[in-house]
Scaffold this active site. Structure first.
Site: not given
Length: 245
Positions: A12, A73, A116, A187
């Site tokens: 980020r 990831r 998502h 999450d």
């Protein structure tokens, strides 16, 4: 103050921060001290800029090549390999003074659905979950992992509700059976696996009932306020009690 700074594509922070290689690159390289050093280096950068919690490392086992979000990831496809590299990362973060957060419990590796965008389901029996998905988490918890993040995913052998909202998974399995004593983060509550079915405010209450500690109502400010107001209303009505906070 927390952030997703996993390394690789999930990073980020812009320059002058140095982004470490992805977990898959570290796992493929096979050098445990290097993985520990990468976590330490990331942690030192975060601490130097006032961030004390990182939502990493990822302990999902990347055993499904059709998984749309695991990709680079994860540390690899072997449960023991993932466990070994997860422990190395935990040592690195601990040495840097940053709170590491293992994720996504109890394992988000074997799915073809991106949480998502939709609600993934795993139909594996408990023996398979113990041998694959839970193995890295069990090792990390035994090593003293300070925090964990839940998965927006249904594990039909454990409960009909997504792990984030499941007392059987958070209180029964995680706290009770595995003996985890750290922080449980949800999450992000605006992910469609949760938001489309429950809405973030109701999901926040259900997560607290299930045993979650810290909710992540991301998105705009109105979404944050709606979750807080739902928690206040649930506390005042007796749906939640002070022990949930």
């Amino acid at each position: 103050i927390a952030i997703d700074q996993e390394g690789g594509v999930v990073s980020r922070l812009p320059l002058p921060f140095v982004v470490t290689p992805s977990q898959l690159a570290l796992g493929t390289h096979g050098d445990l001290p290097l993985a520990e050093e990468a976590a330490y280096f990331t942690g030192m950068q975060l601490r130097a800029h006032g961030v004390n919690t990182n939502f990493a490392p990822v302990l999902d086992v990347g055993n499904n090549p059709q998984n749309p979000i695991a990709g680079t990831r994860v540390f690899g496809s072997s449960p023991q390999h993932v466990a070994d590299f997860g422990l190395a990362a935990l040592r690195g973060y601990a040495a840097s003074g940053v709170i590491a957060t293992i994720k996504h419990f109890p394992g988000h590796g074997d799915t073809t659905v991106d949480s998502h965008l939709g609600l993934p389901t795993a139909a594996h029996d408990r023996a398979r979950l113990d041998a694959v998905e839970l193995l890295p988490f069990r090792a990390a918890i035994a090593a003293g992992a300070p925090a964990i993040m839940t998965a927006h995913m249904v594990y039909s052998a454990l409960d009909d509700a997504p792990a984030t909202l499941s007392p059987a998974i958070l209180r029964g399995l995680l706290r009770g059976e595995l003996g985890f004593e750290g922080i449980i983060f949800s999450d992000a509550l605006e992910m469609q696996a949760i938001a489309d079915r429950y809405g973030a405010p109701r999901a926040g209450v259900l997560c607290k009932q299930a045993g979650g500690d810290v909710l992540l109502p991301l998105g705009d400010h109105a979404n944050h306020v709606a979750v807080v107001e739902a928690l206040i209303a649930a506390l005042e009505s007796g749906v939640l009690d002070e022990r949930c906070f």
